[in-house]
Design an enzyme around this catalytic site. Structure first.
Site, PDB file in Angstrom:
ATOM      1  CG  ASP A 251      25.187  68.207   7.528  1.00  0.00           C
ATOM      2  OD1 ASP A 251      25.190  69.032   8.469  1.00  0.00           O
ATOM      3  OD2 ASP A 251      24.909  67.001   7.675  1.00  0.00           O
TER       4      ASP A 251
ATOM      5  CD  GLU B 234      29.094  72.296  11.655  1.00  0.00           C
ATOM      6  OE1 GLU B 234      29.539  71.181  11.315  1.00  0.00           O
ATOM      7  OE2 GLU B 234      28.000  72.730  11.272  1.00  0.00           O
TER       8      GLU B 234
ATOM      9  CG  ASP C 207      21.527  67.552  13.704  1.00  0.00           C
ATOM     10  OD1 ASP C 207      20.966  67.804  12.619  1.00  0.00           O
ATOM     11  OD2 ASP C 207      22.611  66.964  13.795  1.00  0.00           O
TER      12      ASP C 207
HETATM   13  O1  MIG Z   1      25.822  63.386  11.597  1.00  0.00           O
HETATM   14  O2  MIG Z   1      23.430  63.923   6.895  1.00  0.00           O
HETATM   15  O3  MIG Z   1      22.336  68.425  10.645  1.00  0.00           O
HETATM   16  O4  MIG Z   1      20.327  67.590   8.913  1.00  0.00           O
HETATM   17  O5  MIG Z   1      20.275  64.871   8.205  1.00  0.00           O
HETATM   18  C1  MIG Z   1      24.623  63.804  11.044  1.00  0.00           C
HETATM   19  C2  MIG Z   1      22.805  63.458   8.023  1.00  0.00           C
HETATM   20  C3  MIG Z   1      24.861  64.487   9.735  1.00  0.00           C
HETATM   21  C4  MIG Z   1      23.507  66.390  10.280  1.00  0.00           C
HETATM   22  C5  MIG Z   1      22.535  67.365   9.736  1.00  0.00           C
HETATM   23  C6  MIG Z   1      21.242  66.672   9.437  1.00  0.00           C
HETATM   24  C7  MIG Z   1      21.485  65.566   8.457  1.00  0.00           C
HETATM   25  C8  MIG Z   1      22.528  64.596   9.007  1.00  0.00           C
HETATM   26  N1  MIG Z   1      23.751  65.311   9.335  1.00  0.00           N
END
Ligand code: MIG
Length: 818
Positions: free
Chosen positions: A420, A423, A506
């Protein structure tokens, strides 16, 4: 800490003001090159090269030198034989290259390029010559301008939050953490700069034409698909060198295959990846995870994987566990495994920088694995753990270091990794660290190894996430060679599918997001990323029971099928919204498990044959004028199943358009047959998920099981006959491991032949894998037979108005007489 962190004073140099555009000018020299030509203009140089008859590579540069051709997008394993024939003809006016599929004309006066079919039909033509925007320091950005025709539809661009038809839109590529994105939010997490064009039928003898355009520039770019000028496709990229590919094939699906061959097919993911997955941000303690696991098994709702979101870690330090909440991770994962659950844990790129005792940070510094600023200081920015370092995944040594870190997780029994924030996404509390307050990512000038070439973050930003996923995949592959890795990523660039599955980030628990989820997943499939899904139920906010039910139905048809919800949202497990919704969710999940042999075959076809798993109707029926892109909302799963899930609140019926196919369609639920070329109105009470099977299909079904690994004895084969000849494929193997690469697979091709008197289905089996079935339960739809035989021996059957049922041995051929 060996290195200090210094605030970055440097501004973003690459955003120099534009001083207008420069075009290449007349072509001054042409020289033969392998499978194409090189050329020079006054202001540019270029290369045209055919990888195959229908795959053209164009490289343009405003400087005299062309780059070495390296790109992360390209599958190094792809073998291109070149064109079967190539003629180069030079006249005073132009240079023409001809293969068996395409001709390309380079206009000497302007440097404009036109790609046409061999018959002279335009495929993709420059509207204006390519151009470069000159900044103070030389060329900084290039632009392309192509003609669009009336009625031409454009698909692709990955999961851009818009309808399937991208025409009229303007899209930016700059991987971005787009929390709570909405329809129209842009840019998003992924950069998949591929456009599939389908023209309107030109005339009676010139049907619609399909082509693809893949612009391989990972830098920030803008694709204007007719927004500024309805007849122009304009692309601007912050790159000196413009590299793009033009694909042309008889059908849109084949164009997607060309892209997938170029940028890589997905690996054969483990079979459990196709099961139902349950997630939330976060299950915070071992007991909470146990309760969720019990929740599935106690209710008999199938589930194959549970996820551990960031709270499992100790203070968001990756490769650690919070031992208060999870005192014995290995023990917990063993328990889960015994109950049939796989464990997927989140791993973010940010490495906590302000804890001298944190071994991962120390090790990263020792291995020189982190990104640096131009002055040599370690680049830092703030994310969940506080101030963080960021591994440079464009450095092979750093990738190896990163991959090796997973030893810790694998030793505890982790099955898959969820990447996650790659980017990469940063927070910006007052610009803490040396990150500009508003950038939300690494500063443009941060340095990357770029495989020894050296590059700044502006150039590497869009590939950062894919290289992270790659480092993860390669680590899992290396450390646990007997198992298939499972990796899921949020950020991506073209080619990511070689190492990761993906989800759309999200989203929100709204009805429009339900439709958007489908549009995004279909477009990702068009763009070469087949194994994808959106958070079922929505991440931000809370779904109503009806929305969760409908979303679970849609999710059951997406390759990646995971329910996920955000911080502080109410429970969203299938049973969380009452018994009626629980029943509907269970039925949808059960349908998915019944369809597993079909889904696994579709995954195999993606891995082996570069085929998309999901297909918009327009991809399969480009010549059907009734098929518009947004309505009807039908789509294919694989090549035989047509789905019309309800996507609207309170929807009590669906208008199901059945395209024209030989033999028509069968209602999956009733077995009734319908001709193609008509729209049927069907009822869609909450528990209805309209599904249609294309005539000429042998559809394999498993019994409902609680996990994908549960053995079963009887495979159901539903035969939906079409007159004439038809074929279907069924693929199976051990579901994990790599034996399938050495013959350990089962591939059955069903050769069907049908007329008014007889249906025969011959099973042709390849491979050494012995599937566990003891028998095939055959269901043949259509009229009642007078006799049935298997391998020449009579077989007893029953007939119930739509379907004849009988049992044969596995892999037996059979014959039905009417
Ligand atoms: O700032 O890890 O898209 O699926 O649950 C949020 C927490 C960070 C974004 C991800 C989401 C995940 C969440 N993450």
């Amino acid at each position: 800490m060996p290195d200090s962190t210094s605030p970055a004073g440097a501004s973003v140099a690459a955003r120099a003001p534009a001083h207008g555009f420069a075009a290449p000018g007349p072509v001054t020299a042409v020289s033969p090159e392998p499978d194409g030509v090189g050329f020079r203009c006054d202001e540019a140089s270029g290369r045209l090269r055919f990888l195959a008859d229908g795959v053209l590579k164009v490289v343009l540069s405003p400087t005299g030198t062309l780059p070495d051709g390296f790109s992360y997008a390209l599958d190094p394993g792809a073998a291109w034989a070149g064109p079967s024939t190539l003629d180069v003809e030079e006249t005073d006016g132009d240079v023409t290259l001809r293969t068996a599929a395409l001709q390309v004309r380079l206009d000497r006066a302007t440097g404009c390029l036109g790609v046409l079919t061999t018959g002279g039909q335009a495929v993709l033509e420059d509207a204006e010559a390519p151009a470069w925007r000159r900044g103070a320091g030389g060329a900084v950005g290039g632009g392309l301008s192509k003609r669009l025709r009336n009625g031409e539809r454009l698909l692709g661009l990955g999961d851009k939050a818009a309808g399937l038809d991208r025409r009229g839109g303007r899209y930016e590529h700059w991987n971005t953490d787009a929390f709570a994105f909405e329809r129209g939010t842009d840019p998003l997490y992924k950069t998949l700069p591929f456009v599939l064009g389908i023209t309107a039928a030109g005339s009676a003898d010139a049907g619609p034409l399909a082509y693809g355009l893949f612009v391989d520039t990972p830098v920030r770019s803008v694709f204007d698909l007719g927004a500024a000028d309805p007849d122009r496709l304009r692309i601007e990229a912050e790159a000196e060198t413009l590299t793009y590919y033009v694909f042309h094939a008889p059908t849109p699906v084949e164009v997607v295959q060309q892209l997938s061959r170029l940028t890589g097919r997905p690996p054969l993911w483990p079979k459990w990846a196709l099961g139902y997955h349950q997630c939330r941000y976060s299950y915070r303690t071992a007991d909470e995870v146990r309760a969720v696991a019990r929740g599935f098994r106690a209710r008999g709702i199938p589930c194959d994987a549970l996820y551990f979101d960031i709270h499992y870690m100790d203070g968001y330090r990756v490769f650690t566990w919070d031992r208060d909440a999870f005192p014995d991770p290995a023990g917990l994962l063993r328990e889960l495994k015994a109950d049939g659950f796989h464990a997927v844990v989140m791993v973010d790129p940010g490495i906590k920088a302000d804890d001298p005792a944190y071994a991962v940070a120390r090790s990263g510094i020792e291995h020189d694995a982190f990104c640096r600023c131009p002055d040599g200081a370690l680049a830092t920015g703030t994310v969940w753990p506080g101030l963080c370092y960021f591994p440079d995944y464009t450095d092979p040594a750093a990738r190896r270091w990163w991959g090796d870190l997973h030893r810790y997780l694998l030793a505890q029994g982790v099955d898959g990794v969820w990447n996650d924030m790659n980017e990469p996404a940063l927070f910006n509390p007052e610009g803490e660290g040396n990150v500009e307050a508003d950038a939300l990512t690494l500063p443009a000038e941060v340095r990357h190894a770029y495989e020894g070439r050296g590059a700044d973050h502006a150039a590497m930003h869009n590939v950062y996430g894919m290289q992270m996923a790659r480092a993860t995949w390669e680590g899992l592959r290396r450390l646990r060679p007997e198992r298939r890795p499972f990796v899921i990523t949020r950020a991506a660039y073209a080619g990511t599918q070689r190492w990761a599955t993906g989800w759309t980030g999200d989203n929100s628990s709204t009805w429009d997001h339900l439709r958007l989820a489908l549009q995004q997943c279909l477009s990702l499939n068009v763009s070469g990323m087949a194994f994808v899904g959106a958070d079922v139920g929505g991440f931000v906010g809370a779904p109503t029971g009806e929305l969760l039910a409908r979303w679970t139905q849609l999710g059951a048809l997406m390759p990646f099928f995971r329910n996920h919800s955000g911080l502080d949202t109410p429970p969203q497990e299938p049973w969380a919204l009452g018994p009626e919704v629980e029943r509907v969710c269970r039925e949808a999940i059960e349908l998915r498990y019944r369809l597993l042999p079909y889904f696994y075959t579709a995954l195999y076809r993606a891995a082996a044959d570069a085929l998309p798993i999901l297909r918009p109707l327009a991809l399969a029926h480009p010549d059907d004028l009734a098929v518009r892109l947004e309505t009807p909302a039908g789509f294919y799963v694989g090549d035989a199943l047509l789905a019309y899930p309800a996507l609207d609140e309170g929807q009590r019926h669906a208008d199901v358009y059945l395209p024209v196919v030989p033999g028509g369609w069968f209602d999956f639920w009733s077995g009734a047959s319908h001709e193609g070329g008509q729209t049927l109105r069907v009822e869609t009470p909450l528990d209805a998920l309209p599904l249609w099977v294309r005539a000429g299909t042998v559809l394999p079904l498993a019994p409902v099981r609680q996990t994908t690994a549960e053995p079963f004895e009887a495979l159901t084969l539903q035969v939906y006959p079409a007159s004439g000849n038809f074929t279907s494929v069924l693929y199976d193997d051990a579901g994990d491991g790599w034996d399938f690469e050495r013959g350990g697979f089962y591939r059955c091709t069903f050769h069907g032949t049908c007329d008014d008197e007889t249906l025969t289905v011959r099973a042709e089996v390849e491979g050494d894998f012995a599937p566990p079935w003891a028998r095939w339960e055959v269901e043949v739809f259509g009229p009642g037979p007078v006799e049935v035989a298997a391998d020449g021996e009579p077989v007893a059957f029953e007939y119930d108005r739509t379907c004849a049922r009988f049992t044969v041995g596995p892999s037996q051929s059979f014959e039905v007489r009417y």
